[in-house]
Design a protein around this motif. Structure first.
Motif, PDB file in Angstrom:
ATOM      1  N   ARG A   1       5.431   1.534  -5.621  1.00 21.00           N
ATOM      2  CA  ARG A   1       5.569   2.433  -4.473  1.00 21.00           C
ATOM      3  C   ARG A   1       4.688   3.675  -4.648  1.00 21.00           C
ATOM      4  O   ARG A   1       3.995   4.094  -3.719  1.00 21.00           O
ATOM      5  CB  ARG A   1       7.035   2.850  -4.291  1.00 21.00           C
ATOM      6  CG  ARG A   1       7.942   1.752  -3.796  1.00 21.00           C
ATOM      7  CD  ARG A   1       9.245   2.316  -3.252  1.00 21.00           C
ATOM      8  NE  ARG A   1       9.994   3.084  -4.233  1.00 21.00           N
ATOM      9  CZ  ARG A   1      10.902   2.593  -5.053  1.00 21.00           C
ATOM     10  NH1 ARG A   1      11.195   1.292  -5.024  1.00 21.00           N
ATOM     11  NH2 ARG A   1      11.551   3.363  -5.914  1.00 21.00           N
TER      12      ARG A   1
ATOM     13  N   ARG B   1       1.572   4.599  -2.155  1.00 17.68           N
ATOM     14  CA  ARG B   1       1.668   5.830  -1.383  1.00 17.68           C
ATOM     15  C   ARG B   1       0.517   6.774  -1.701  1.00 17.68           C
ATOM     16  O   ARG B   1      -0.040   7.423  -0.815  1.00 17.68           O
ATOM     17  CB  ARG B   1       3.015   6.506  -1.656  1.00 17.68           C
ATOM     18  CG  ARG B   1       4.186   5.836  -0.948  1.00 17.68           C
ATOM     19  CD  ARG B   1       5.512   6.393  -1.403  1.00 17.68           C
ATOM     20  NE  ARG B   1       6.630   5.829  -0.650  1.00 17.68           N
ATOM     21  CZ  ARG B   1       7.887   5.824  -1.071  1.00 17.68           C
ATOM     22  NH1 ARG B   1       8.188   6.356  -2.262  1.00 17.68           N
ATOM     23  NH2 ARG B   1       8.837   5.296  -0.329  1.00 17.68           N
TER      24      ARG B   1
ATOM     25  N   GLY C   1       1.761   3.846   9.611  1.00 20.03           N
ATOM     26  CA  GLY C   1       1.316   3.912   8.230  1.00 20.03           C
ATOM     27  C   GLY C   1       0.171   2.955   7.955  1.00 20.03           C
ATOM     28  O   GLY C   1      -0.156   2.094   8.774  1.00 20.03           O
TER      29      GLY C   1
ATOM     30  N   GLU D   1      -2.570   5.413  -0.042  1.00 18.82           N
ATOM     31  CA  GLU D   1      -2.542   5.699   1.394  1.00 18.82           C
ATOM     32  C   GLU D   1      -2.945   7.149   1.663  1.00 18.82           C
ATOM     33  O   GLU D   1      -3.726   7.432   2.576  1.00 18.82           O
ATOM     34  CB  GLU D   1      -1.146   5.427   1.948  1.00 18.82           C
ATOM     35  CG  GLU D   1      -1.024   5.707   3.443  1.00 18.82           C
ATOM     36  CD  GLU D   1       0.325   5.323   4.011  1.00 18.82           C
ATOM     37  OE1 GLU D   1       0.451   5.318   5.257  1.00 18.82           O
ATOM     38  OE2 GLU D   1       1.252   5.026   3.231  1.00 18.82           O
ATOM     39  N   ASP D   2      -2.434   8.076   0.872  1.00 21.33           N
ATOM     40  CA  ASP D   2      -2.753   9.491   1.066  1.00 21.33           C
ATOM     41  C   ASP D   2      -4.239   9.767   0.836  1.00 21.33           C
ATOM     42  O   ASP D   2      -4.893  10.432   1.652  1.00 21.33           O
ATOM     43  CB  ASP D   2      -1.917  10.360   0.119  1.00 21.33           C
ATOM     44  CG  ASP D   2      -0.455  10.422   0.524  1.00 21.33           C
ATOM     45  OD1 ASP D   2      -0.121  10.029   1.656  1.00 21.33           O
ATOM     46  OD2 ASP D   2       0.369  10.842  -0.318  1.00 21.33           O
TER      47      ASP D   2
ATOM     48  N   LEU E   1       7.613   0.987   2.230  1.00 21.17           N
ATOM     49  CA  LEU E   1       6.173   1.156   2.410  1.00 21.17           C
ATOM     50  C   LEU E   1       5.654   0.812   3.799  1.00 21.17           C
ATOM     51  O   LEU E   1       4.617   1.350   4.226  1.00 21.17           O
ATOM     52  CB  LEU E   1       5.421   0.309   1.381  1.00 21.17           C
ATOM     53  CG  LEU E   1       5.589   0.746  -0.075  1.00 21.17           C
ATOM     54  CD1 LEU E   1       5.146  -0.351  -1.030  1.00 21.17           C
ATOM     55  CD2 LEU E   1       4.792   2.028  -0.338  1.00 21.17           C
TER      56      LEU E   1
END
Length: 283
Positions: free
Chosen positions: A196, A200, A33, A203-204, A28
């Motif tokens: 995870r 993720r 990021g 984040e997107d 991650l």
């Protein structure tokens, strides 16, 4: 000489292995990021309280996860607790560079991200109950399996707490009528890939929303939230601040993230805060 067998302890449940911190960090934390740190503690009162206290000295993207949360808080100061390693209990620090009047979308964005990410990883469907509950179906009945709590920290930050019941059994549920991924017959209850997938997806969605300057229409957030919101189309009772109650049909989520309830007299009432109860026909 054979050493004596270790006595079973609170962390020895083989059906509930601990999270793998190093593997999660490798997966991650990456240059460029969103996620900048990921810490896992064995037990704490509230990850939201802990992360909020540290927030002034942390960059955006700090993640705090607890294997056990003993004084977790939901909306309206409700308790949120569960057995050790039976769920995902975490908080994240975000510092959105979008107009502050659009920050109210963050709990709804987190709900969309959690529902879509976990659905893929767990193999079970989620729906959203306005404003911040994650529902799964257990025996055909919608039950709350998760919740989200966003709290402002300082002038530029928001700490978002997420709690998901993963392996809770019926006799472990905090309240009657709650649910878990296990009770919803999820294909996977392995918390590492679930965490995870959740982070993720968050984040997107956060990146898309931020790139659209927080515009819920341009980022498709408003559309996706409405598509997954089981509250819409139902008769509801809204318990509002000031001991007010409103009964009507939930018809939309507006551009500010408010639930629009139409009362029998035909008037629309945008609700920004309150407790929403789904009513059965005739309720």
């Amino acid at each position: 000489m054979t050493p004596p067998a270790a006595s079973p302890g609170r962390w020895s449940d083989l059906d509930r292995p601990p999270l793998n911190a190093s593997a999660l960090r490798r997966a991650l934390l990456r240059p460029g990021g969103l996620w900048t740190s990921l810490d896992i503690v064995e037990s704490t009162g509230s990850t939201n309280s802990d992360l909020s206290a540290k927030a002034p000295g942390l960059p955006e993207g700090a993640v705090l996860v607890a294997e056990e949360q003993t004084a977790g808080r939901g909306r309206l100061d409700r308790d949120w607790s569960a057995p050790a390693r039976s769920g995902l209990f975490l908080s994240v620090l975000l510092k959105p560079d979008v107009p502050v009047q659009r920050w109210g979308w963050l709990p709804l964005l987190t709900g969309v991200a959690a529902a879509t990410g976990l659905a893929r990883a767990a193999g079970t469907d989620f729906s959203l109950k306005w404003p911040n509950d994650l529902l799964v179906k257990v025996g055909g009945e919608e039950r709350k399996a998760g919740g989200i709590l966003a709290e402002r920290v300082g002038d530029d930050g928001v700490v978002i707490g997420i709690g998901i019941n993963v392996t809770l059994r019926e006799d472990e549920l905090p309240v009657p009528g709650a649910g878990s991924l296990a009770l919803a017959d999820a294909i996977s209850t392995d918390r590492d890939p679930l965490l995870r997938a959740l982070l993720r997806s968050l984040e997107d969605w956060y990146g898309t929303w931020r790139a659209a300057n927080g515009d819920p229409h341009a980022s498709r957030l408003q559309e996706m939230y409405a598509a997954g919101c089981s509250t819409l189309g139902l008769k509801v009772r809204a318990e509002l601040p000031g001991d007010r109650t409103l009964i009507g049909e939930a018809v939309a989520v507006d551009g500010d993230g408010r639930l629009v309830v139409t009362t029998p007299d035909g008037k629309d009432h945008p609700i920004g805060a309150g407790d929403i109860i789904h009513l059965r026909p005739g309720g």
